[in-house]
Write a protein that holds these residues in place. Structure first.
Motif, short mmCIF file in Angstrom:
data_model
loop_
_atom_site.label_atom_id
_atom_site.label_comp_id
_atom_site.label_asym_id
_atom_site.label_seq_id
_atom_site.Cartn_x
_atom_site.Cartn_y
_atom_site.Cartn_z
N SER A 1 0.85 -1.19 0.00
CA SER A 1 0.00 0.00 0.00
C SER A 1 0.88 1.24 0.00
CB SER A 1 -0.94 0.02 1.22
OG SER A 1 -0.19 0.17 2.41
N ILE B 1 -3.60 3.44 -0.83
CA ILE B 1 -4.01 2.72 -2.03
C ILE B 1 -3.19 1.45 -2.16
CG2 ILE B 1 -4.17 2.84 -4.56
CD1 ILE B 1 -4.43 5.88 -4.28
N TYR C 1 -1.47 -1.70 -4.21
CA TYR C 1 -0.83 -1.93 -5.50
C TYR C 1 -0.28 -3.34 -5.57
CZ TYR C 1 -0.72 3.19 -5.84
OH TYR C 1 -1.06 4.53 -5.87
N ASN D 1 -2.14 -0.09 -9.91
CA ASN D 1 -3.09 0.43 -8.94
C ASN D 1 -4.29 -0.52 -8.93
OD1 ASN D 1 -5.36 1.85 -7.80
ND2 ASN D 1 -4.26 3.76 -8.08
#
Length: 336
Positions: free
Chosen positions: A108, A112, A114, A162
């Motif tokens: 992260s 977010i 990944y 992502n």
């Protein structure tokens, strides 16, 4: 992406040695200790913060996208095995692609999640070994052909996806595939459309400027090359970007024909309306100095700040067509 913002969640290493018939796939995740995390984070930061990075999206029928989208903590090992096997099949069919290990991680960054894959190509170097003989130890050097790149070395291929948006940060290199040099990583493995990187776009602009100057002035006007480089450097220094239309008008301000030639070169790459925005200081730094080599082999390096000062440097065109470079007001010479 900065390494200090990353939190590693899971990782695995698969051995993709294309000199072997099969990949060596791991059945267990790796222990993400602090040293290993630093190593992986450094590689991710190095290419995602580079101007070589490409920002792209998967095609609708990408099999890699399906594997990544379906990857969960419960099936992480199996999905990464499929992903690594897909990459190995391409490598095994094309001997020009170097062997290496595939390090696959979920992490992260600023909230977010990944998924990243780093292809760590093998390098050859010497290491030491010790043999115990009857009367003591014998130390020797051995050639090791399976060493991984160090933390400060650039990897040839890698991507970060992502997991929310599907956006891909990608770095890659061309290799020969079926007799043709191709970006196999994006075209065959990820099946995504990879536009030009910021570095490639900047290289295209600067090369087009040089080609147009060479067409109209040849090698007789080095100051024109200096002027063009200075314009580009000022734009990057002051704005942090280049607008192709503005560069055309500033570099070739008094010559519509040269502007038109430059425009045609940009249209070949669909870049006539482009804004080039490099973010790495290294990319911009190469414009800080101009290197000139004379036909007799003399090399001169002129910092742009000195070039802009007429009391420091002057180009003189002599009556016989030769060129003199006058370096003024030198306080001290330091031979090297």
């Amino acid at each position: 992406m900065l390494k200090d913002d990353m939190i590693m969640k899971a990782g695995i290493i698969h051995i993709l040695d294309s000199s072997m018939a099969m990949p060596v796939l791991s059945d267990y995740p790796i222990d993400l200790g602090s040293d290993l995390c630093d190593f992986l984070k450094a590689h991710i930061e190095r290419f995602t913060e580079s101007d070589d990075v490409k920002i792209c999206q998967f095609s609708e029928d990408s099999s890699a996208m399906e594997l990544i989208r379906d990857c969960t903590p419960e099936n992480f090992v199996e999905k990464t095995k499929e992903l690594a096997s897909s990459l190995f099949r391409i490598m095994n069919a094309n001997i020009a692609i170097p062997p290496g290990d595939a390090a696959i991680m979920v992490f992260s960054c600023r909230g977010i999640d990944y998924l990243a894959l780093l292809k760590l190509d093998y390098r050859t170097s010497y290491t030491h070994a010790t043999r115990q003989l009857e009367n003591g130890n014998s130390n020797l050097f051995i050639l090791h052909r399976g060493l991984l790149p160090t933390q400060n070395q650039k990897i040839s291929e890698g991507f970060v996806v992502n997991l929310s948006s599907g956006e891909i940060c990608l770095t890659e290199r061309k290799y020969e595939v079926n007799g043709e040099k191709r970006f196999y990583f994006s075209e065959l493995f990820l099946e995504c459309h990879a536009p030009l990187s910021q570095k490639s776009r900047l290289d295209i602009v600067t090369k087009a400027v040089e080609q147009v100057n060479a067409k109209y002035y040849g090698d007789t006007a080095p100051e024109k090359k200096m002027e063009a480089k200075d314009v580009i450097y000022r734009e990057l220094e002051e704005k942090g970007s280049l607008q192709v239309e503005e560069i055309k008008e500033k570099v070739f301000a008094d010559n519509p024909e040269m502007q038109e030639d430059f425009q045609k070169k940009m249209e070949k790459y669909h870049m006539e309306k482009e804004t080039v925005t490099p973010k790495s200081e290294k990319t911009i730094k190469k414009f800080e100095k101009q290197r000139i080599t004379t036909d007799s082999g003399i090399e001169i390096t002129i910092p742009m700040e000195e070039y802009r000062n007429p009391d420091k440097v002057e180009f003189i065109t002599n009556p016989d067509g030769t060129i003199s470079v006058l370096i003024k007001n030198i306080g001290k010479l330091n031979p090297r």
